[in-house]
Design a protein around this motif. Sequence first.
Motif, PDB file in Angstrom:
ATOM      1  N   ILE A 130      -9.882 -20.329  48.132  1.00 54.83           N
ATOM      2  CA  ILE A 130      -9.244 -19.211  48.815  1.00 54.83           C
ATOM      3  C   ILE A 130      -9.469 -19.362  50.322  1.00 54.83           C
ATOM      4  O   ILE A 130     -10.610 -19.491  50.770  1.00 54.83           O
ATOM      5  CB  ILE A 130      -9.814 -17.863  48.335  1.00 54.83           C
ATOM      6  CG1 ILE A 130      -9.774 -17.800  46.804  1.00 54.83           C
ATOM      7  CG2 ILE A 130      -9.039 -16.706  48.958  1.00 54.83           C
ATOM      8  CD1 ILE A 130      -8.414 -18.038  46.197  1.00 54.83           C
ATOM      9  N   ASP A 135      -7.665 -12.875  49.737  1.00 54.58           N
ATOM     10  CA  ASP A 135      -8.389 -12.758  48.478  1.00 54.58           C
ATOM     11  C   ASP A 135      -7.367 -12.785  47.349  1.00 54.58           C
ATOM     12  O   ASP A 135      -6.200 -12.485  47.560  1.00 54.58           O
ATOM     13  CB  ASP A 135      -9.279 -11.506  48.415  1.00 54.58           C
ATOM     14  CG  ASP A 135      -8.548 -10.234  48.786  1.00 54.58           C
ATOM     15  OD1 ASP A 135      -7.335 -10.141  48.509  1.00 54.58           O
ATOM     16  OD2 ASP A 135      -9.185  -9.319  49.340  1.00 54.58           O
ATOM     17  N   TYR A 136      -7.812 -13.191  46.165  1.00 48.76           N
ATOM     18  CA  TYR A 136      -6.877 -13.411  45.066  1.00 48.76           C
ATOM     19  C   TYR A 136      -7.443 -12.912  43.743  1.00 48.76           C
ATOM     20  O   TYR A 136      -8.652 -12.866  43.547  1.00 48.76           O
ATOM     21  CB  TYR A 136      -6.529 -14.906  44.923  1.00 48.76           C
ATOM     22  CG  TYR A 136      -5.578 -15.390  45.979  1.00 48.76           C
ATOM     23  CD1 TYR A 136      -4.204 -15.358  45.779  1.00 48.76           C
ATOM     24  CD2 TYR A 136      -6.053 -15.870  47.187  1.00 48.76           C
ATOM     25  CE1 TYR A 136      -3.322 -15.789  46.750  1.00 48.76           C
ATOM     26  CE2 TYR A 136      -5.185 -16.307  48.172  1.00 48.76           C
ATOM     27  CZ  TYR A 136      -3.831 -16.260  47.952  1.00 48.76           C
ATOM     28  OH  TYR A 136      -2.966 -16.689  48.929  1.00 48.76           O
ATOM     29  N   ARG A 137      -6.512 -12.600  42.851  1.00 46.92           N
ATOM     30  CA  ARG A 137      -6.851 -12.180  41.496  1.00 46.92           C
ATOM     31  C   ARG A 137      -6.220 -13.167  40.525  1.00 46.92           C
ATOM     32  O   ARG A 137      -5.050 -13.535  40.674  1.00 46.92           O
ATOM     33  CB  ARG A 137      -6.311 -10.773  41.226  1.00 46.92           C
ATOM     34  CG  ARG A 137      -6.468 -10.283  39.785  1.00 46.92           C
ATOM     35  CD  ARG A 137      -5.708  -8.972  39.600  1.00 46.92           C
ATOM     36  NE  ARG A 137      -5.844  -8.430  38.259  1.00 46.92           N
ATOM     37  CZ  ARG A 137      -5.107  -8.784  37.215  1.00 46.92           C
ATOM     38  NH1 ARG A 137      -4.174  -9.718  37.351  1.00 46.92           N
ATOM     39  NH2 ARG A 137      -5.283  -8.214  36.039  1.00 46.92           N
ATOM     40  N   TYR A 147     -11.625 -11.792  40.556  1.00 44.76           N
ATOM     41  CA  TYR A 147     -11.186 -11.557  41.929  1.00 44.76           C
ATOM     42  C   TYR A 147     -12.026 -12.457  42.827  1.00 44.76           C
ATOM     43  O   TYR A 147     -13.260 -12.452  42.741  1.00 44.76           O
ATOM     44  CB  TYR A 147     -11.389 -10.103  42.337  1.00 44.76           C
ATOM     45  CG  TYR A 147     -10.583  -9.103  41.551  1.00 44.76           C
ATOM     46  CD1 TYR A 147      -9.411  -8.557  42.074  1.00 44.76           C
ATOM     47  CD2 TYR A 147     -10.985  -8.682  40.291  1.00 44.76           C
ATOM     48  CE1 TYR A 147      -8.663  -7.633  41.358  1.00 44.76           C
ATOM     49  CE2 TYR A 147     -10.244  -7.762  39.557  1.00 44.76           C
ATOM     50  CZ  TYR A 147      -9.090  -7.234  40.102  1.00 44.76           C
ATOM     51  OH  TYR A 147      -8.361  -6.321  39.393  1.00 44.76           O
ATOM     52  N   ASN A 149     -13.018 -13.582  46.723  1.00 47.33           N
ATOM     53  CA  ASN A 149     -13.016 -13.136  48.106  1.00 47.33           C
ATOM     54  C   ASN A 149     -12.664 -14.292  49.037  1.00 47.33           C
ATOM     55  O   ASN A 149     -12.616 -15.456  48.635  1.00 47.33           O
ATOM     56  CB  ASN A 149     -14.381 -12.535  48.471  1.00 47.33           C
ATOM     57  CG  ASN A 149     -14.274 -11.527  49.601  1.00 47.33           C
ATOM     58  OD1 ASN A 149     -13.244 -11.396  50.253  1.00 47.33           O
ATOM     59  ND2 ASN A 149     -15.353 -10.786  49.837  1.00 47.33           N
ATOM     60  N   SER A 150     -12.471 -13.949  50.298  1.00 50.01           N
ATOM     61  CA  SER A 150     -12.110 -14.922  51.314  1.00 50.01           C
ATOM     62  C   SER A 150     -13.104 -16.076  51.373  1.00 50.01           C
ATOM     63  O   SER A 150     -14.306 -15.894  51.183  1.00 50.01           O
ATOM     64  CB  SER A 150     -12.061 -14.207  52.674  1.00 50.01           C
ATOM     65  OG  SER A 150     -11.805 -15.105  53.720  1.00 50.01           O
ATOM     66  N   SER A 152     -13.738 -18.551  49.353  1.00 46.18           N
ATOM     67  CA  SER A 152     -14.465 -18.768  48.101  1.00 46.18           C
ATOM     68  C   SER A 152     -13.743 -19.821  47.270  1.00 46.18           C
ATOM     69  O   SER A 152     -12.582 -20.145  47.505  1.00 46.18           O
ATOM     70  CB  SER A 152     -14.592 -17.468  47.310  1.00 46.18           C
ATOM     71  OG  SER A 152     -15.341 -16.512  48.023  1.00 46.18           O
ATOM     72  N   TRP A 258     -14.943  -4.834  48.718  1.00 47.98           N
ATOM     73  CA  TRP A 258     -14.001  -5.841  49.208  1.00 47.98           C
ATOM     74  C   TRP A 258     -12.834  -6.020  48.243  1.00 47.98           C
ATOM     75  O   TRP A 258     -11.695  -6.268  48.663  1.00 47.98           O
ATOM     76  CB  TRP A 258     -14.716  -7.174  49.422  1.00 47.98           C
ATOM     77  CG  TRP A 258     -15.264  -7.799  48.171  1.00 47.98           C
ATOM     78  CD1 TRP A 258     -16.503  -7.647  47.639  1.00 47.98           C
ATOM     79  CD2 TRP A 258     -14.565  -8.672  47.275  1.00 47.98           C
ATOM     80  NE1 TRP A 258     -16.639  -8.364  46.475  1.00 47.98           N
ATOM     81  CE2 TRP A 258     -15.464  -9.004  46.229  1.00 47.98           C
ATOM     82  CE3 TRP A 258     -13.278  -9.219  47.246  1.00 47.98           C
ATOM     83  CZ2 TRP A 258     -15.109  -9.851  45.178  1.00 47.98           C
ATOM     84  CZ3 TRP A 258     -12.922 -10.054  46.198  1.00 47.98           C
ATOM     85  CH2 TRP A 258     -13.836 -10.361  45.179  1.00 47.98           C
ATOM     86  N   LYS A 259     -13.117  -5.894  46.926  1.00 50.39           N
ATOM     87  CA  LYS A 259     -12.076  -6.055  45.908  1.00 50.39           C
ATOM     88  C   LYS A 259     -11.005  -4.974  46.022  1.00 50.39           C
ATOM     89  O   LYS A 259      -9.836  -5.199  45.674  1.00 50.39           O
ATOM     90  CB  LYS A 259     -12.724  -6.010  44.519  1.00 50.39           C
ATOM     91  CG  LYS A 259     -11.746  -6.146  43.363  1.00 50.39           C
ATOM     92  CD  LYS A 259     -12.419  -5.908  42.033  1.00 50.39           C
ATOM     93  CE  LYS A 259     -12.665  -4.445  41.787  1.00 50.39           C
ATOM     94  NZ  LYS A 259     -11.417  -3.713  41.453  1.00 50.39           N
ATOM     95  N   TRP A 280     -13.172 -12.870  57.279  1.00 52.91           N
ATOM     96  CA  TRP A 280     -11.923 -12.238  56.885  1.00 52.91           C
ATOM     97  C   TRP A 280     -10.799 -12.501  57.883  1.00 52.91           C
ATOM     98  O   TRP A 280      -9.663 -12.765  57.502  1.00 52.91           O
ATOM     99  CB  TRP A 280     -12.126 -10.737  56.708  1.00 52.91           C
ATOM    100  CG  TRP A 280     -10.890 -10.000  56.281  1.00 52.91           C
ATOM    101  CD1 TRP A 280     -10.188  -9.089  56.998  1.00 52.91           C
ATOM    102  CD2 TRP A 280     -10.190 -10.144  55.038  1.00 52.91           C
ATOM    103  NE1 TRP A 280      -9.100  -8.646  56.283  1.00 52.91           N
ATOM    104  CE2 TRP A 280      -9.084  -9.279  55.067  1.00 52.91           C
ATOM    105  CE3 TRP A 280     -10.411 -10.921  53.899  1.00 52.91           C
ATOM    106  CZ2 TRP A 280      -8.184  -9.168  54.017  1.00 52.91           C
ATOM    107  CZ3 TRP A 280      -9.507 -10.810  52.842  1.00 52.91           C
ATOM    108  CH2 TRP A 280      -8.413  -9.947  52.908  1.00 52.91           C
TER     109      TRP A 280
END
Length: 332
Positions: A130, A135-137, A147, A149-150, A152, A258-259, A280
């Motif tokens: 990422i 951020d992604y799911r 999920y 985070n940035s 990661s 954050w999520k 971020w």
Amino acid sequence: MDNMMLTNKKDIYAIIDVGSNTIRLSIYTFENNAAKLLLNKKTMAGLVSYIENGAMSPKGIQKACKVLNSYKNICENFTINHIAVFATASLRNITNTDEAVREITKATGLAIDVVSGKEDEKLHYHTIEIPVGADYRLTLSDGTVVYLNSASKLTFPAAFVGDERRVFLEGEGYFEVESDKQHPFRVEVNGTIVEAVGTIFNINAYPEKDGVEATLVSGKVNVENGQDRVSLIPGQQARCGMKNIEVCEVDTREYISWKNGMFIFNEMTLENIMVQMQRWYGLDVFFQNESAKSHAFKGMIDKHLSPQEVFRIIEKIANVRFEMKGNTVVIE
């Protein structure tokens, strides 16, 4: 471990997991080392109920074909680069595996990889990285939702094999684990293993942490770092160092905000806040005023504000000034 890195081009993959009770379709788009779930569908096929005298019955094979053909039709609505079909116990632990696979492949046109569950089985892994400021799911093949985070990275198999479900994390991730008592879910990160069956937890292993923080939201997890092992209950956090694990009570909202698109600061120093801002927003941060590093803040800020808007909020409640030029910010 057969590690497959995602390319920078835009790829769309369909993963079909043929389980004993459910058949699951997951369609991902992979672009610039980031993954986005386009579709996740689960059908309760109950193939285990069609096993008679150790063999899959014709009705069971027909049931599998019906579901797979419906999934194939769904895939035709996307420009799929690759469809991977994996089968574990549903076709592995029967006496007519080869016959069943041939009939299903003939009826659907889909090649099926029957994973053996042996330790030397080669798994096909995806690695998702990422970028800063995102951020992604994603949903794994067992239904677990992750999920990321940035900045990661998560490495995970296209289909889980054997007696466990193991993934590898760098950075920070929030996990909503699908319950499966026969196959514990394990996250390996910086020499620490967090084990769960069906639960929700957050792991933070960013470099500035100098260790691993595992925060339990619900359910139960075991945390092990090779030297020590603890069990957590909801509202507890394990802080794993090189030699031991400390357990403390925390407000989980602070660690999972954050999520939900928020920064929550609970007496956090400006120095630590700026580490989050740097990750971020992709900023280069310089403290001209060293004493400003120790300023502590308590509050909540929307992550989707611009950095300038965030800095104006901080300036209103503290005797600091932010000077921003391009991606560089100087704190006075």
